[in-house]
Design a protein around this motif. Structure first.
Motif, mmCIF file in Angstrom:
data_model
loop_
_atom_site.group_PDB
_atom_site.id
_atom_site.type_symbol
_atom_site.label_atom_id
_atom_site.label_comp_id
_atom_site.label_asym_id
_atom_site.label_seq_id
_atom_site.Cartn_x
_atom_site.Cartn_y
_atom_site.Cartn_z
ATOM 1 N N TYR A 91 -11.389 7.690 8.976
ATOM 2 C CA TYR A 91 -12.064 6.539 8.372
ATOM 3 C C TYR A 91 -12.070 5.358 9.344
ATOM 4 O O TYR A 91 -11.048 5.014 9.927
ATOM 5 N N GLU A 148 -6.224 10.032 -5.303
ATOM 6 C CA GLU A 148 -6.599 8.887 -4.478
ATOM 7 C C GLU A 148 -7.873 8.216 -5.002
ATOM 8 O O GLU A 148 -7.969 6.982 -5.031
ATOM 9 N N ARG A 183 -7.409 4.694 -1.077
ATOM 10 C CA ARG A 183 -8.586 5.572 -1.146
ATOM 11 C C ARG A 183 -8.716 6.453 0.092
ATOM 12 O O ARG A 183 -9.085 7.640 0.001
ATOM 13 N N TYR A 184 -8.418 5.920 1.288
ATOM 14 C CA TYR A 184 -8.675 6.643 2.532
ATOM 15 C C TYR A 184 -7.410 7.163 3.211
ATOM 16 O O TYR A 184 -7.470 7.559 4.374
ATOM 17 N N GLN A 185 -6.291 7.204 2.509
ATOM 18 C CA GLN A 185 -5.038 7.630 3.142
ATOM 19 C C GLN A 185 -5.035 9.097 3.551
ATOM 20 O O GLN A 185 -4.204 9.508 4.353
ATOM 21 N N ALA A 191 -6.715 1.340 1.470
ATOM 22 C CA ALA A 191 -5.642 2.158 2.044
ATOM 23 C C ALA A 191 -5.355 3.359 1.156
ATOM 24 O O ALA A 191 -5.205 4.493 1.633
ATOM 25 N N TRP A 242 -1.504 7.594 6.375
ATOM 26 C CA TRP A 242 -1.688 8.983 6.809
ATOM 27 C C TRP A 242 -0.633 9.356 7.851
ATOM 28 O O TRP A 242 0.009 10.412 7.752
ATOM 29 N N TYR A 252 -4.857 0.216 7.567
ATOM 30 C CA TYR A 252 -3.924 0.394 6.453
ATOM 31 C C TYR A 252 -3.877 1.859 6.001
ATOM 32 O O TYR A 252 -2.804 2.427 5.783
ATOM 33 N N GLY A 253 -5.042 2.469 5.850
ATOM 34 C CA GLY A 253 -5.082 3.874 5.459
ATOM 35 C C GLY A 253 -4.515 4.778 6.540
ATOM 36 O O GLY A 253 -3.838 5.772 6.246
ATOM 37 N N LYS A 254 -4.776 4.433 7.797
ATOM 38 C CA LYS A 254 -4.261 5.240 8.901
ATOM 39 C C LYS A 254 -2.731 5.200 8.945
ATOM 40 O O LYS A 254 -2.081 6.200 9.280
ATOM 41 N N ALA A 263 0.838 -1.203 0.000
ATOM 42 C CA ALA A 263 0.000 0.000 0.000
ATOM 43 C C ALA A 263 0.873 1.254 0.000
ATOM 44 O O ALA A 263 0.587 2.221 -0.707
ATOM 45 N N HIS A 270 0.986 4.035 -2.916
ATOM 46 C CA HIS A 270 0.108 5.078 -2.380
ATOM 47 C C HIS A 270 -0.064 6.247 -3.341
ATOM 48 O O HIS A 270 -1.092 6.917 -3.356
#
Length: 454
Positions: free
Chosen positions: A385, A357, A378-380, A376, A397, A392-394, A310, A314
Protein backbone atom coordinates in the motif's frame (compact mmCIF):
# COMPACT_ATOMS: atom_id res chain seq x y z
CA UNK A 1 22.11 -37.83 5.63
CA UNK A 2 20.00 -40.64 7.06
CA UNK A 3 16.29 -40.51 7.69
CA UNK A 4 15.09 -40.66 11.33
CA UNK A 5 14.36 -44.24 12.38
CA UNK A 6 10.63 -43.63 12.92
CA UNK A 7 10.31 -42.07 9.47
CA UNK A 8 12.24 -44.88 7.76
CA UNK A 9 9.99 -47.45 9.42
CA UNK A 10 6.87 -45.54 8.38
CA UNK A 11 8.08 -45.41 4.78
CA UNK A 12 8.86 -49.10 4.62
CA UNK A 13 9.90 -50.29 1.16
CA UNK A 14 9.18 -46.90 -0.39
CA UNK A 15 12.15 -45.40 1.54
CA UNK A 16 14.42 -46.47 -1.31
CA UNK A 17 12.66 -44.09 -3.69
CA UNK A 18 12.95 -41.05 -1.39
CA UNK A 19 15.38 -38.21 -2.07
CA UNK A 20 16.16 -35.35 0.33
CA UNK A 21 16.32 -31.70 -0.61
CA UNK A 22 16.05 -28.33 1.09
CA UNK A 23 12.42 -27.34 1.72
CA UNK A 24 12.95 -24.04 -0.11
CA UNK A 25 13.89 -25.98 -3.26
CA UNK A 26 10.83 -28.23 -3.25
CA UNK A 27 7.95 -27.05 -5.47
CA UNK A 28 5.29 -25.50 -3.25
CA UNK A 29 2.43 -27.41 -4.86
CA UNK A 30 4.14 -30.71 -3.96
CA UNK A 31 4.64 -29.98 -0.24
CA UNK A 32 2.22 -31.83 2.02
CA UNK A 33 1.19 -31.33 5.63
CA UNK A 34 -0.59 -33.51 8.18
CA UNK A 35 -3.07 -31.97 10.62
CA UNK A 36 -3.97 -33.82 13.81
CA UNK A 37 -7.70 -33.54 14.53
CA UNK A 38 -9.97 -34.98 17.19
CA UNK A 39 -13.57 -35.17 18.43
CA UNK A 40 -15.64 -37.49 20.62
CA UNK A 41 -15.11 -40.32 18.14
CA UNK A 42 -11.32 -40.12 18.52
CA UNK A 43 -8.30 -38.79 16.59
CA UNK A 44 -8.02 -38.39 12.83
CA UNK A 45 -5.12 -37.30 10.62
CA UNK A 46 -5.90 -35.09 7.63
CA UNK A 47 -3.31 -34.85 4.85
CA UNK A 48 -3.39 -32.12 2.23
CA UNK A 49 -1.16 -29.81 0.23
CA UNK A 50 0.69 -27.38 2.46
CA UNK A 51 -0.49 -24.24 0.66
CA UNK A 52 -4.19 -25.15 0.47
CA UNK A 53 -6.85 -24.01 2.90
CA UNK A 54 -8.18 -26.96 4.87
CA UNK A 55 -11.95 -26.43 4.95
CA UNK A 56 -12.80 -27.97 8.32
CA UNK A 57 -16.53 -27.41 7.79
CA UNK A 58 -16.47 -29.34 4.50
CA UNK A 59 -14.49 -32.16 6.09
CA UNK A 60 -16.86 -32.43 9.04
CA UNK A 61 -19.88 -32.40 6.76
CA UNK A 62 -18.52 -35.22 4.61
CA UNK A 63 -17.45 -37.35 7.57
CA UNK A 64 -20.44 -36.36 9.75
CA UNK A 65 -18.13 -35.46 12.60
CA UNK A 66 -17.28 -32.45 14.77
CA UNK A 67 -13.50 -32.43 14.35
CA UNK A 68 -11.22 -29.65 15.54
CA UNK A 69 -7.46 -29.39 15.88
CA UNK A 70 -5.91 -31.51 18.64
CA UNK A 71 -4.75 -29.45 21.62
CA UNK A 72 -1.10 -28.52 21.72
CA UNK A 73 -0.21 -30.70 24.70
CA UNK A 74 -1.53 -33.87 23.03
CA UNK A 75 0.22 -32.96 19.78
CA UNK A 76 3.47 -32.54 21.66
CA UNK A 77 3.10 -36.00 23.20
CA UNK A 78 2.57 -37.54 19.77
CA UNK A 79 5.70 -35.86 18.39
CA UNK A 80 7.74 -36.88 21.43
CA UNK A 81 6.69 -40.50 21.07
CA UNK A 82 7.89 -40.41 17.46
CA UNK A 83 11.08 -38.58 18.44
CA UNK A 84 10.35 -35.77 15.96
CA UNK A 85 9.83 -32.02 16.29
CA UNK A 86 7.30 -32.05 13.43
CA UNK A 87 5.37 -34.97 11.98
CA UNK A 88 5.75 -35.48 8.23
CA UNK A 89 2.59 -36.50 6.38
CA UNK A 90 2.96 -40.22 7.09
CA UNK A 91 -0.16 -41.82 8.63
CA UNK A 92 1.66 -44.86 10.01
CA UNK A 93 3.70 -42.69 12.42
CA UNK A 94 0.71 -42.76 14.76
CA UNK A 95 -1.43 -45.56 13.41
CA UNK A 96 -4.54 -43.38 13.67
CA UNK A 97 -7.25 -43.24 11.00
CA UNK A 98 -6.37 -40.85 8.20
CA UNK A 99 -8.02 -39.00 5.37
CA UNK A 100 -6.18 -37.67 2.32
CA UNK A 101 -7.42 -34.77 0.24
CA UNK A 102 -8.23 -35.76 -3.33
CA UNK A 103 -5.92 -33.04 -4.71
CA UNK A 104 -2.96 -34.95 -3.30
CA UNK A 105 -3.74 -38.01 -5.42
CA UNK A 106 -3.31 -35.94 -8.60
CA UNK A 107 0.34 -35.11 -7.86
CA UNK A 108 3.10 -36.85 -9.81
CA UNK A 109 5.59 -36.08 -7.03
CA UNK A 110 5.06 -35.23 -3.36
CA UNK A 111 7.34 -33.68 -0.74
CA UNK A 112 7.03 -34.40 3.00
CA UNK A 113 8.65 -31.91 5.37
CA UNK A 114 11.17 -33.08 7.97
CA UNK A 115 10.96 -30.29 10.53
CA UNK A 116 14.12 -31.28 12.43
CA UNK A 117 16.41 -30.62 9.49
CA UNK A 118 14.23 -28.25 7.43
CA UNK A 119 14.40 -30.81 4.65
CA UNK A 120 11.78 -32.35 2.39
CA UNK A 121 11.49 -36.02 1.46
CA UNK A 122 10.56 -36.13 -2.22
CA UNK A 123 8.96 -39.27 -3.62
CA UNK A 124 6.79 -40.32 -6.57
CA UNK A 125 3.09 -39.72 -6.05
CA UNK A 126 2.50 -43.38 -6.86
CA UNK A 127 4.61 -44.42 -3.85
CA UNK A 128 2.75 -42.04 -1.57
CA UNK A 129 -0.59 -43.41 -2.73
CA UNK A 130 0.68 -46.88 -1.91
CA UNK A 131 1.63 -46.04 1.70
CA UNK A 132 -1.69 -44.21 2.21
CA UNK A 133 -3.81 -46.87 0.54
CA UNK A 134 -5.72 -47.56 3.76
CA UNK A 135 -6.54 -43.90 4.34
CA UNK A 136 -9.89 -42.42 3.39
CA UNK A 137 -10.25 -39.94 0.55
CA UNK A 138 -12.29 -36.74 0.52
CA UNK A 139 -12.35 -33.29 -1.03
CA UNK A 140 -11.80 -30.80 1.79
CA UNK A 141 -9.37 -28.12 0.60
CA UNK A 142 -9.43 -24.95 -1.45
CA UNK A 143 -6.45 -23.58 -3.35
CA UNK A 144 -5.34 -20.31 -1.80
CA UNK A 145 -5.05 -18.77 -5.26
CA UNK A 146 -8.83 -19.19 -5.65
CA UNK A 147 -9.50 -16.85 -2.69
CA UNK A 148 -9.16 -13.20 -3.67
CA UNK A 149 -8.85 -11.06 -0.53
CA UNK A 150 -9.72 -7.39 -0.90
CA UNK A 151 -6.48 -5.75 0.22
CA UNK A 152 -6.63 -2.49 -1.68
CA UNK A 153 -10.24 -1.62 -2.64
CA UNK A 154 -11.76 0.03 0.45
CA UNK A 155 -14.62 1.46 -1.60
CA UNK A 156 -16.01 -2.12 -1.73
CA UNK A 157 -15.77 -2.76 2.02
CA UNK A 158 -19.29 -1.60 2.88
CA UNK A 159 -20.89 -3.70 0.13
CA UNK A 160 -18.90 -6.77 1.13
CA UNK A 161 -19.83 -6.32 4.76
CA UNK A 162 -23.56 -6.06 4.03
CA UNK A 163 -23.34 -8.97 1.60
CA UNK A 164 -21.80 -11.08 4.36
CA UNK A 165 -24.53 -10.07 6.79
CA UNK A 166 -27.26 -10.99 4.32
CA UNK A 167 -25.60 -14.31 3.66
CA UNK A 168 -25.31 -15.36 7.28
CA UNK A 169 -28.26 -13.86 9.15
CA UNK A 170 -32.03 -14.06 9.15
CA UNK A 171 -34.07 -10.99 8.26
CA UNK A 172 -34.81 -9.80 11.81
CA UNK A 173 -31.26 -10.34 13.04
CA UNK A 174 -29.92 -8.84 9.82
CA UNK A 175 -31.82 -5.60 10.42
CA UNK A 176 -30.56 -5.39 13.99
CA UNK A 177 -26.96 -5.93 12.92
CA UNK A 178 -27.19 -3.46 10.07
CA UNK A 179 -28.51 -0.86 12.49
CA UNK A 180 -25.63 -1.65 14.84
CA UNK A 181 -23.05 -1.26 12.09
CA UNK A 182 -24.59 1.90 10.65
CA UNK A 183 -24.90 3.75 13.96
CA UNK A 184 -22.61 2.11 16.51
CA UNK A 185 -22.31 3.92 19.84
CA UNK A 186 -18.79 5.14 20.46
CA UNK A 187 -18.02 4.79 24.18
CA UNK A 188 -18.33 8.11 25.99
CA UNK A 189 -14.76 8.02 27.27
CA UNK A 190 -13.46 7.47 23.74
CA UNK A 191 -15.60 10.34 22.45
CA UNK A 192 -14.15 12.69 25.03
CA UNK A 193 -10.59 11.58 24.24
CA UNK A 194 -11.11 12.15 20.49
CA UNK A 195 -12.35 15.67 21.22
CA UNK A 196 -9.36 16.21 23.49
CA UNK A 197 -6.96 14.99 20.81
CA UNK A 198 -8.09 17.62 18.30
CA UNK A 199 -8.16 20.41 20.90
CA UNK A 200 -4.94 22.46 20.47
CA UNK A 201 -5.40 23.96 23.93
CA UNK A 202 -5.73 20.62 25.75
CA UNK A 203 -3.68 20.27 28.92
CA UNK A 204 -2.80 17.39 31.18
CA UNK A 205 -5.57 18.26 33.62
CA UNK A 206 -8.19 17.70 30.92
CA UNK A 207 -6.96 14.15 30.34
CA UNK A 208 -6.75 13.43 34.07
CA UNK A 209 -10.37 14.54 34.45
CA UNK A 210 -11.53 12.17 31.68
CA UNK A 211 -9.66 9.19 33.10
CA UNK A 212 -10.75 9.87 36.68
CA UNK A 213 -14.40 10.06 35.59
CA UNK A 214 -14.18 6.31 34.81
CA UNK A 215 -13.13 4.54 38.04
CA UNK A 216 -12.23 1.27 36.29
CA UNK A 217 -10.11 3.08 33.71
CA UNK A 218 -8.42 5.16 36.39
CA UNK A 219 -7.49 2.04 38.35
CA UNK A 220 -6.01 0.43 35.25
CA UNK A 221 -3.91 3.50 34.37
CA UNK A 222 -2.50 3.66 37.91
CA UNK A 223 -1.78 -0.09 37.86
CA UNK A 224 -0.06 0.29 34.51
CA UNK A 225 2.17 3.09 35.78
CA UNK A 226 2.97 1.07 38.91
CA UNK A 227 4.08 -2.01 36.95
CA UNK A 228 7.66 -3.21 36.91
CA UNK A 229 7.79 -2.46 33.18
CA UNK A 230 8.14 1.25 33.91
CA UNK A 231 10.04 0.91 37.19
CA UNK A 232 8.66 4.20 38.53
CA UNK A 233 10.56 5.73 41.44
CA UNK A 234 8.27 5.71 44.46
CA UNK A 235 4.62 4.75 44.70
CA UNK A 236 2.15 5.90 42.02
CA UNK A 237 -0.73 7.29 44.04
CA UNK A 238 -3.02 8.94 41.48
CA UNK A 239 -3.89 9.32 37.81
CA UNK A 240 -2.17 12.72 37.84
CA UNK A 241 0.95 11.06 39.18
CA UNK A 242 0.76 8.33 36.53
CA UNK A 243 0.43 10.86 33.70
CA UNK A 244 2.89 13.51 34.86
CA UNK A 245 5.66 11.37 36.33
CA UNK A 246 5.59 7.96 34.61
CA UNK A 247 3.56 7.47 31.45
CA UNK A 248 3.15 10.87 29.87
CA UNK A 249 0.20 12.60 28.24
CA UNK A 250 0.36 10.88 24.84
CA UNK A 251 0.69 7.30 26.11
CA UNK A 252 -2.13 7.64 28.65
CA UNK A 253 -4.43 9.16 26.03
CA UNK A 254 -3.86 6.23 23.68
CA UNK A 255 -4.06 3.61 26.39
CA UNK A 256 -7.33 5.08 27.57
CA UNK A 257 -8.66 5.08 24.01
CA UNK A 258 -7.64 1.47 23.43
CA UNK A 259 -9.16 0.38 26.74
CA UNK A 260 -12.42 2.22 26.14
CA UNK A 261 -12.88 0.67 22.69
CA UNK A 262 -11.74 -2.77 23.82
CA UNK A 263 -14.36 -2.74 26.55
CA UNK A 264 -17.10 -1.62 24.13
CA UNK A 265 -17.37 -5.22 22.88
CA UNK A 266 -17.36 -8.40 24.94
CA UNK A 267 -14.36 -10.69 24.78
CA UNK A 268 -15.43 -13.82 22.84
CA UNK A 269 -15.79 -17.03 24.82
CA UNK A 270 -14.32 -19.07 21.99
CA UNK A 271 -10.85 -18.49 20.55
CA UNK A 272 -8.46 -20.30 18.20
CA UNK A 273 -6.25 -22.81 20.00
CA UNK A 274 -2.60 -21.81 20.05
CA UNK A 275 -3.04 -18.06 19.52
CA UNK A 276 -2.35 -15.46 22.19
CA UNK A 277 -5.47 -13.65 23.41
CA UNK A 278 -6.81 -10.28 22.26
CA UNK A 279 -5.06 -8.03 24.79
CA UNK A 280 -1.74 -9.85 24.47
CA UNK A 281 -1.85 -9.33 20.71
CA UNK A 282 -2.78 -5.70 21.28
CA UNK A 283 0.19 -5.03 23.57
CA UNK A 284 2.66 -6.92 21.37
CA UNK A 285 1.66 -4.90 18.31
CA UNK A 286 1.45 -1.59 20.17
CA UNK A 287 4.97 -2.05 21.55
CA UNK A 288 6.20 -3.17 18.13
CA UNK A 289 4.69 -0.19 16.32
CA UNK A 290 6.15 2.17 18.91
CA UNK A 291 9.62 0.69 18.60
CA UNK A 292 9.60 0.75 14.80
CA UNK A 293 8.22 4.29 14.61
CA UNK A 294 10.92 5.57 16.97
CA UNK A 295 13.64 3.95 14.82
CA UNK A 296 12.56 5.60 11.56
CA UNK A 297 14.34 8.75 10.31
CA UNK A 298 12.97 11.80 12.08
CA UNK A 299 11.80 13.42 8.84
CA UNK A 300 9.70 10.35 7.91
CA UNK A 301 8.72 9.19 11.38
CA UNK A 302 4.99 8.67 12.07
CA UNK A 303 3.53 10.14 15.25
CA UNK A 304 4.52 7.75 18.04
CA UNK A 305 1.16 8.00 19.81
CA UNK A 306 -0.89 7.22 16.71
CA UNK A 307 1.41 4.34 15.74
CA UNK A 308 1.03 2.93 19.26
CA UNK A 309 -2.76 3.34 19.14
CA UNK A 310 -2.93 1.65 15.72
CA UNK A 311 -1.04 -1.29 17.18
CA UNK A 312 -3.30 -1.39 20.22
CA UNK A 313 -6.41 -1.51 18.01
CA UNK A 314 -5.01 -3.53 15.11
CA UNK A 315 -7.09 -6.60 15.99
CA UNK A 316 -10.29 -4.80 16.97
CA UNK A 317 -12.04 -6.47 14.02
CA UNK A 318 -11.62 -9.78 15.84
CA UNK A 319 -13.99 -8.57 18.56
CA UNK A 320 -16.42 -7.26 15.95
CA UNK A 321 -16.42 -10.58 14.08
CA UNK A 322 -17.34 -12.39 17.29
CA UNK A 323 -20.28 -10.03 17.85
CA UNK A 324 -21.54 -9.71 14.27
CA UNK A 325 -21.14 -13.34 13.17
CA UNK A 326 -21.43 -15.35 16.41
CA UNK A 327 -22.42 -18.71 14.88
CA UNK A 328 -19.69 -18.43 12.28
CA UNK A 329 -17.01 -17.04 14.55
CA UNK A 330 -16.63 -20.58 15.90
CA UNK A 331 -15.95 -21.82 12.39
CA UNK A 332 -13.40 -19.04 11.87
CA UNK A 333 -11.60 -20.20 15.03
CA UNK A 334 -11.58 -23.84 13.94
CA UNK A 335 -10.32 -22.89 10.48
CA UNK A 336 -7.51 -20.76 11.91
CA UNK A 337 -6.43 -23.72 14.02
CA UNK A 338 -6.12 -26.15 11.12
CA UNK A 339 -4.54 -23.57 8.79
CA UNK A 340 -1.89 -21.96 11.04
CA UNK A 341 0.38 -21.02 8.13
CA UNK A 342 -2.40 -19.12 6.33
CA UNK A 343 -3.25 -15.50 7.03
CA UNK A 344 -6.55 -14.89 8.79
CA UNK A 345 -7.71 -12.58 5.98
CA UNK A 346 -7.73 -15.49 3.50
CA UNK A 347 -9.74 -17.69 5.85
CA UNK A 348 -12.24 -14.96 6.74
CA UNK A 349 -12.75 -13.94 3.13
CA UNK A 350 -13.45 -17.57 2.22
CA UNK A 351 -15.89 -18.12 5.09
CA UNK A 352 -17.56 -14.72 5.38
CA UNK A 353 -16.72 -12.73 2.27
CA UNK A 354 -15.18 -9.97 4.41
CA UNK A 355 -12.17 -9.66 6.73
CA UNK A 356 -11.73 -8.34 10.24
CA UNK A 357 -9.56 -5.53 8.86
CA UNK A 358 -12.34 -4.34 6.53
CA UNK A 359 -14.96 -4.45 9.29
CA UNK A 360 -12.79 -2.64 11.84
CA UNK A 361 -11.80 0.10 9.40
CA UNK A 362 -15.43 0.68 8.50
CA UNK A 363 -16.31 1.02 12.16
CA UNK A 364 -13.36 3.30 12.91
CA UNK A 365 -14.34 5.56 10.04
CA UNK A 366 -17.92 5.75 11.35
CA UNK A 367 -16.57 6.68 14.77
CA UNK A 368 -14.40 9.48 13.44
CA UNK A 369 -11.14 7.92 14.57
CA UNK A 370 -7.92 9.50 13.22
CA UNK A 371 -7.28 8.61 9.57
CA UNK A 372 -3.79 7.38 10.49
CA UNK A 373 -5.32 4.69 12.72
CA UNK A 374 -8.19 3.78 10.39
CA UNK A 375 -5.92 3.35 7.36
CA UNK A 376 -3.29 1.48 9.35
CA UNK A 377 -5.89 -1.09 10.42
CA UNK A 378 -7.35 -1.36 6.91
CA UNK A 379 -4.00 -1.85 5.12
CA UNK A 380 -1.97 -3.74 7.75
CA UNK A 381 -2.08 -6.91 5.61
CA UNK A 382 -1.00 -5.09 2.43
CA UNK A 383 2.72 -4.20 2.55
CA UNK A 384 2.47 -2.74 -0.95
CA UNK A 385 0.00 0.00 0.00
CA UNK A 386 1.35 3.44 -1.02
CA UNK A 387 -1.59 5.73 -0.20
CA UNK A 388 -2.04 8.28 2.61
CA UNK A 389 -0.35 7.45 5.92
CA UNK A 390 1.09 4.27 4.37
CA UNK A 391 3.89 4.09 6.96
CA UNK A 392 1.42 3.27 9.75
CA UNK A 393 0.09 0.15 8.02
CA UNK A 394 3.59 -0.91 7.01
CA UNK A 395 4.74 -0.73 10.64
CA UNK A 396 1.91 -3.05 11.68
CA UNK A 397 2.74 -5.47 8.87
CA UNK A 398 6.45 -5.50 9.71
CA UNK A 399 5.82 -5.84 13.43
CA UNK A 400 3.63 -8.89 12.80
CA UNK A 401 6.32 -10.62 10.73
CA UNK A 402 9.06 -9.90 13.28
CA UNK A 403 6.95 -11.19 16.16
CA UNK A 404 5.74 -14.28 14.28
CA UNK A 405 9.29 -15.35 13.35
CA UNK A 406 10.20 -15.10 17.05
CA UNK A 407 7.47 -17.48 18.12
CA UNK A 408 4.77 -15.02 19.22
CA UNK A 409 1.51 -16.72 18.23
CA UNK A 410 -0.31 -13.85 16.53
CA UNK A 411 -0.85 -15.47 13.13
CA UNK A 412 1.03 -16.50 10.04
CA UNK A 413 4.23 -14.69 9.16
CA UNK A 414 6.15 -14.26 5.93
CA UNK A 415 9.73 -13.29 5.01
CA UNK A 416 10.73 -9.63 4.95
CA UNK A 417 13.22 -8.53 2.31
CA UNK A 418 15.93 -5.90 2.87
CA UNK A 419 14.18 -3.54 0.48
CA UNK A 420 11.18 -3.29 2.82
CA UNK A 421 13.39 -2.08 5.66
CA UNK A 422 15.00 0.42 3.31
CA UNK A 423 11.59 1.75 2.24
CA UNK A 424 10.97 2.76 5.86
CA UNK A 425 14.49 4.01 6.46
CA UNK A 426 15.13 1.26 9.00
CA UNK A 427 18.38 -0.51 9.80
CA UNK A 428 17.53 -4.21 9.65
CA UNK A 429 20.20 -5.34 12.12
CA UNK A 430 19.18 -2.74 14.70
CA UNK A 431 15.51 -3.63 14.28
CA UNK A 432 16.20 -7.36 14.66
CA UNK A 433 18.20 -6.69 17.84
CA UNK A 434 15.40 -4.53 19.28
CA UNK A 435 12.82 -7.24 18.63
CA UNK A 436 15.03 -9.91 20.16
CA UNK A 437 15.07 -7.77 23.28
CA UNK A 438 11.32 -7.14 23.12
CA UNK A 439 10.46 -10.84 22.87
CA UNK A 440 13.01 -11.55 25.59
CA UNK A 441 10.80 -9.43 27.88
CA UNK A 442 7.77 -11.64 27.23
CA UNK A 443 6.84 -11.86 30.92
CA UNK A 444 6.50 -8.09 31.12
CA UNK A 445 4.36 -7.96 28.01
CA UNK A 446 2.08 -10.63 29.48
CA UNK A 447 1.81 -8.67 32.73
CA UNK A 448 0.94 -5.48 30.83
CA UNK A 449 -1.75 -7.33 28.86
CA UNK A 450 -3.19 -8.68 32.10
CA UNK A 451 -3.73 -5.13 33.30
CA UNK A 452 -5.88 -4.31 30.26
CA UNK A 453 -8.80 -6.49 31.31
CA UNK A 454 -11.36 -4.77 33.54
Amino acid sequence: MELPVAVRQALGETAAGVSLRDVSQAPKDQLLRMVLLTDEQGPLQAICRRGDLLDIAALNKQLQRDLRVMNRRDQLRVRQRAGLSELPALPSLTGWPSVVDERVDTLEMVALVLGDQDLAMVMPGEDFRAITANAGRASFTIAQSAIEVNLDRPEQDRDQLHSAIKKFTGLRIQQRLEDTLELPPLPETAQRIIHLRVNPNAVMGDLVDIVESDPSLAAQVVSWASSSFYAAAGQVKSVHDAVSRVLGFDLVMNLAMGLALGRALKQPQDHPEGYVDYWQQAIWQAQSAGILASMMPRSERPAFGLAYLAGLLHNFGYLVLAQVFPPHFKLVCRSLEVNPAMDSSVIEHHLLGVTREQIAAELMQNWGMPDEVTLAIRYQKNPGYQGPYAAYGKLLWLGRQLLATRGVAIGAGEPVGPEFYRSLGLDQERVEAQFDELVGNKARIMAMAGMMTP
